[in-house]
Design a protein around this motif. Sequence first.
Motif, PDB file in Angstrom:
ATOM      1  N   ASN A   4       0.849  -1.198   0.000  1.00 49.22           N
ATOM      2  CA  ASN A   4       0.000   0.000   0.000  1.00 49.22           C
ATOM      3  C   ASN A   4       0.889   1.254   0.000  1.00 49.22           C
ATOM      4  OD1 ASN A   4      -1.773   2.033   0.313  1.00 49.22           O
ATOM      5  ND2 ASN A   4      -2.680   1.296   2.233  1.00 49.22           N
ATOM      6  N   TRP A   5       1.113   1.784  -1.207  1.00 49.75           N
ATOM      7  CA  TRP A   5       2.031   2.919  -1.357  1.00 49.75           C
ATOM      8  C   TRP A   5       1.422   4.226  -0.879  1.00 49.75           C
ATOM      9  CZ3 TRP A   5       6.952   1.952  -2.021  1.00 49.75           C
ATOM     10  CH2 TRP A   5       7.317   0.727  -2.569  1.00 49.75           C
ATOM     11  N   THR A   6       0.142   4.188  -0.487  1.00 51.31           N
ATOM     12  CA  THR A   6      -0.454   5.421   0.038  1.00 51.31           C
ATOM     13  C   THR A   6      -0.347   5.453   1.573  1.00 51.31           C
ATOM     14  OG1 THR A   6      -2.654   4.455   0.159  1.00 51.31           O
ATOM     15  CG2 THR A   6      -2.104   5.576  -1.879  1.00 51.31           C
ATOM     16  N   GLY A  26      21.198  -0.419 -12.104  1.00 52.87           N
ATOM     17  CA  GLY A  26      19.896  -0.320 -12.765  1.00 52.87           C
ATOM     18  C   GLY A  26      19.644   1.042 -13.401  1.00 52.87           C
ATOM     19  N   TYR A  27      19.540   2.086 -12.567  1.00 58.94           N
ATOM     20  CA  TYR A  27      19.191   3.406 -13.121  1.00 58.94           C
ATOM     21  C   TYR A  27      20.284   3.907 -14.074  1.00 58.94           C
ATOM     22  CZ  TYR A  27      16.001   3.595  -9.026  1.00 58.94           C
ATOM     23  OH  TYR A  27      15.056   3.326  -8.073  1.00 58.94           O
ATOM     24  N   GLN A  28      21.563   3.712 -13.693  1.00 56.07           N
ATOM     25  CA  GLN A  28      22.624   4.269 -14.551  1.00 56.07           C
ATOM     26  C   GLN A  28      22.665   3.606 -15.928  1.00 56.07           C
ATOM     27  OE1 GLN A  28      24.026   7.133 -14.078  1.00 56.07           O
ATOM     28  NE2 GLN A  28      23.026   7.318 -12.084  1.00 56.07           N
ATOM     29  N   TYR A  47       6.820   7.306 -15.098  1.00 56.88           N
ATOM     30  CA  TYR A  47       5.517   6.766 -14.670  1.00 56.88           C
ATOM     31  C   TYR A  47       5.740   5.853 -13.467  1.00 56.88           C
ATOM     32  CZ  TYR A  47       0.668   5.266 -15.488  1.00 56.88           C
ATOM     33  OH  TYR A  47      -0.689   5.044 -15.374  1.00 56.88           O
ATOM     34  N   GLY A  48       5.161   6.221 -12.314  1.00 56.07           N
ATOM     35  CA  GLY A  48       5.425   5.477 -11.072  1.00 56.07           C
ATOM     36  C   GLY A  48       6.686   6.018 -10.429  1.00 56.07           C
ATOM     37  N   CYS A  49       6.747   7.354 -10.329  1.00 54.58           N
ATOM     38  CA  CYS A  49       8.002   8.048  -9.963  1.00 54.58           C
ATOM     39  C   CYS A  49       8.361   7.915  -8.493  1.00 54.58           C
ATOM     40  CB  CYS A  49       7.902   9.524 -10.328  1.00 54.58           C
ATOM     41  SG  CYS A  49       6.601  10.396  -9.409  1.00 54.58           S
ATOM     42  N   GLY A  50       7.402   7.481  -7.642  1.00 51.94           N
ATOM     43  CA  GLY A  50       7.698   7.389  -6.215  1.00 51.94           C
ATOM     44  C   GLY A  50       8.104   8.739  -5.662  1.00 51.94           C
ATOM     45  N   SER A  51       9.136   8.743  -4.827  1.00 58.83           N
ATOM     46  CA  SER A  51       9.546  10.003  -4.200  1.00 58.83           C
ATOM     47  C   SER A  51      10.550  10.766  -5.070  1.00 58.83           C
ATOM     48  CB  SER A  51      10.107   9.741  -2.806  1.00 58.83           C
ATOM     49  OG  SER A  51      11.146   8.800  -2.865  1.00 58.83           O
ATOM     50  N   VAL A  69       4.742  11.076 -12.662  1.00 57.16           N
ATOM     51  CA  VAL A  69       3.394  10.771 -12.178  1.00 57.16           C
ATOM     52  C   VAL A  69       3.433   9.537 -11.291  1.00 57.16           C
ATOM     53  CG1 VAL A  69       2.279  11.790 -14.195  1.00 57.16           C
ATOM     54  CG2 VAL A  69       2.793   9.348 -14.205  1.00 57.16           C
ATOM     55  N   ASP A  70       2.504   9.518 -10.336  1.00 54.72           N
ATOM     56  CA  ASP A  70       2.391   8.384  -9.422  1.00 54.72           C
ATOM     57  C   ASP A  70       0.965   8.353  -8.906  1.00 54.72           C
ATOM     58  OD1 ASP A  70       4.748   6.662  -7.772  1.00 54.72           O
ATOM     59  OD2 ASP A  70       2.817   6.790  -6.750  1.00 54.72           O
ATOM     60  N   ILE A  71       0.572   7.168  -8.477  1.00 53.24           N
ATOM     61  CA  ILE A  71      -0.791   7.014  -7.958  1.00 53.24           C
ATOM     62  C   ILE A  71      -0.889   7.473  -6.502  1.00 53.24           C
ATOM     63  CG2 ILE A  71      -0.613   4.664  -7.021  1.00 53.24           C
ATOM     64  CD1 ILE A  71      -3.147   3.993  -8.563  1.00 53.24           C
ATOM     65  N   SER A  72       0.266   7.555  -5.818  1.00 50.86           N
ATOM     66  CA  SER A  72       0.249   7.804  -4.376  1.00 50.86           C
ATOM     67  C   SER A  72       0.499   9.281  -4.058  1.00 50.86           C
ATOM     68  CB  SER A  72       1.331   6.957  -3.697  1.00 50.86           C
ATOM     69  OG  SER A  72       1.593   7.456  -2.407  1.00 50.86           O
ATOM     70  N   SER A 109       9.592   3.466 -16.467  1.00 54.80           N
ATOM     71  CA  SER A 109       8.912   2.974 -15.260  1.00 54.80           C
ATOM     72  C   SER A 109       9.898   2.091 -14.516  1.00 54.80           C
ATOM     73  CB  SER A 109       7.658   2.164 -15.603  1.00 54.80           C
ATOM     74  OG  SER A 109       6.628   3.017 -16.046  1.00 54.80           O
ATOM     75  N   CYS A 110      10.313   2.540 -13.353  1.00 47.73           N
ATOM     76  CA  CYS A 110      11.284   1.775 -12.568  1.00 47.73           C
ATOM     77  C   CYS A 110      10.573   1.119 -11.397  1.00 47.73           C
ATOM     78  CB  CYS A 110      12.388   2.701 -12.050  1.00 47.73           C
ATOM     79  SG  CYS A 110      13.283   3.527 -13.380  1.00 47.73           S
ATOM     80  N   PHE A 111      10.653  -0.183 -11.352  1.00 48.31           N
ATOM     81  CA  PHE A 111      10.066  -0.969 -10.263  1.00 48.31           C
ATOM     82  C   PHE A 111       8.570  -0.694 -10.113  1.00 48.31           C
ATOM     83  CE2 PHE A 111      14.572  -0.092  -9.400  1.00 48.31           C
ATOM     84  CZ  PHE A 111      15.061  -1.376  -9.621  1.00 48.31           C
ATOM     85  N   LEU A 112       7.926  -0.491 -11.252  1.00 46.23           N
ATOM     86  CA  LEU A 112       6.468  -0.287 -11.268  1.00 46.23           C
ATOM     87  C   LEU A 112       5.742  -1.588 -11.607  1.00 46.23           C
ATOM     88  CD1 LEU A 112       3.944   1.588 -11.214  1.00 46.23           C
ATOM     89  CD2 LEU A 112       4.219   1.784 -13.698  1.00 46.23           C
ATOM     90  N   PHE A 113       6.158  -2.270 -12.676  1.00 51.43           N
ATOM     91  CA  PHE A 113       5.403  -3.460 -13.117  1.00 51.43           C
ATOM     92  C   PHE A 113       5.301  -4.505 -12.002  1.00 51.43           C
ATOM     93  CE2 PHE A 113       4.925  -3.734 -17.995  1.00 51.43           C
ATOM     94  CZ  PHE A 113       4.612  -2.386 -18.070  1.00 51.43           C
TER      95      PHE A 113
END
Length: 243
Positions: A4-6, A26-28, A47-51, A69-72, A109-113
């Motif tokens: 629950n990311w919220t 990963g990111y680099q 998409y799913g940017c988190g913090s 963008v993020d859902i939380s 999208s990093c660690f979203l799927f």
Amino acid sequence: MNTNWTEHNIAELFDAYDDWEENTFGYQPLIADLTSSHGKEISVLDYGCGSGKVARRLRDDGFNYIADVDISPIMIGKAISAGGNHLHFEKIHGSNLPFSDNSFEAAISCFLFINIFERCELLRITTEVMRVLKPGGSYYILDTHPRTTGVDYPTYRNGEHGISYQYGDNRPVYLTIPGRQQPLEIVDKQWDLSTYRNTFAAAGLTLTTERSLPFDNSQLPAHMNEFRTLQDTKPYILLRATK
Ligand SMILES: C[S@@+](CC[C@H](N)C(=O)[O-])C[C@H]1O[C@@H](n2cnc3c(N)ncnc32)[C@H](O)[C@@H]1O
């Protein structure tokens, strides 16, 4: 049950997590591929940017425009308070992104799927990304590698030791949080590589890159010498699909 990311506590602890390994292996590599494919004078959707940890790296690396963008709402709030200069954070409302067709050269999208528990939701997100990408634009997915589970990496373990996860299983993930004895436990979905390929194909995107990203001892600082046995294990997958 999925994470629950919220929830305030989860957002707080995830933000405190030191993502050195995700960044290094990963990111680099993602940012290097993005740069060589499209340059930096581009608009990127995260998409799913988190913090906002990846977004800030893209900005500091000189990318022209980054929309996040993020859902939380809590994750978006953390992203904004961590320093949103030149970044554009938005909470997602409903199923459509607040962008016109053909707006971005690239999306990531990093660690979203692995945090999406329904196949139909993966397809919905990918189809919406397809809509806002410009023709020739790329969608990058970075996730933990579905075949690398139960390995004690420096800052996390993805799945229990000795368990072979099957497609659709819920998989516990343990993140070490600096200064805290108990790890943060979150739950990911076990997809397989065909899930990514089929989702891209169903959304009308063409898979152009599929890489297993390796753990590389040459990047290890001296105080992490005990992890040298992890050389050549594959903690992450990076996929790129083109419109
Ligand atoms: C593991 S975090 C990764 C955050 C960031 N990409 C990173 O690499 O640091 C997963 C993020 O995906 C977000 N998320 C989960 N489901 C989502 C959805 N359906 N749409 C958009 N974001 C979602 C969560 O709120 C959370 O911020």
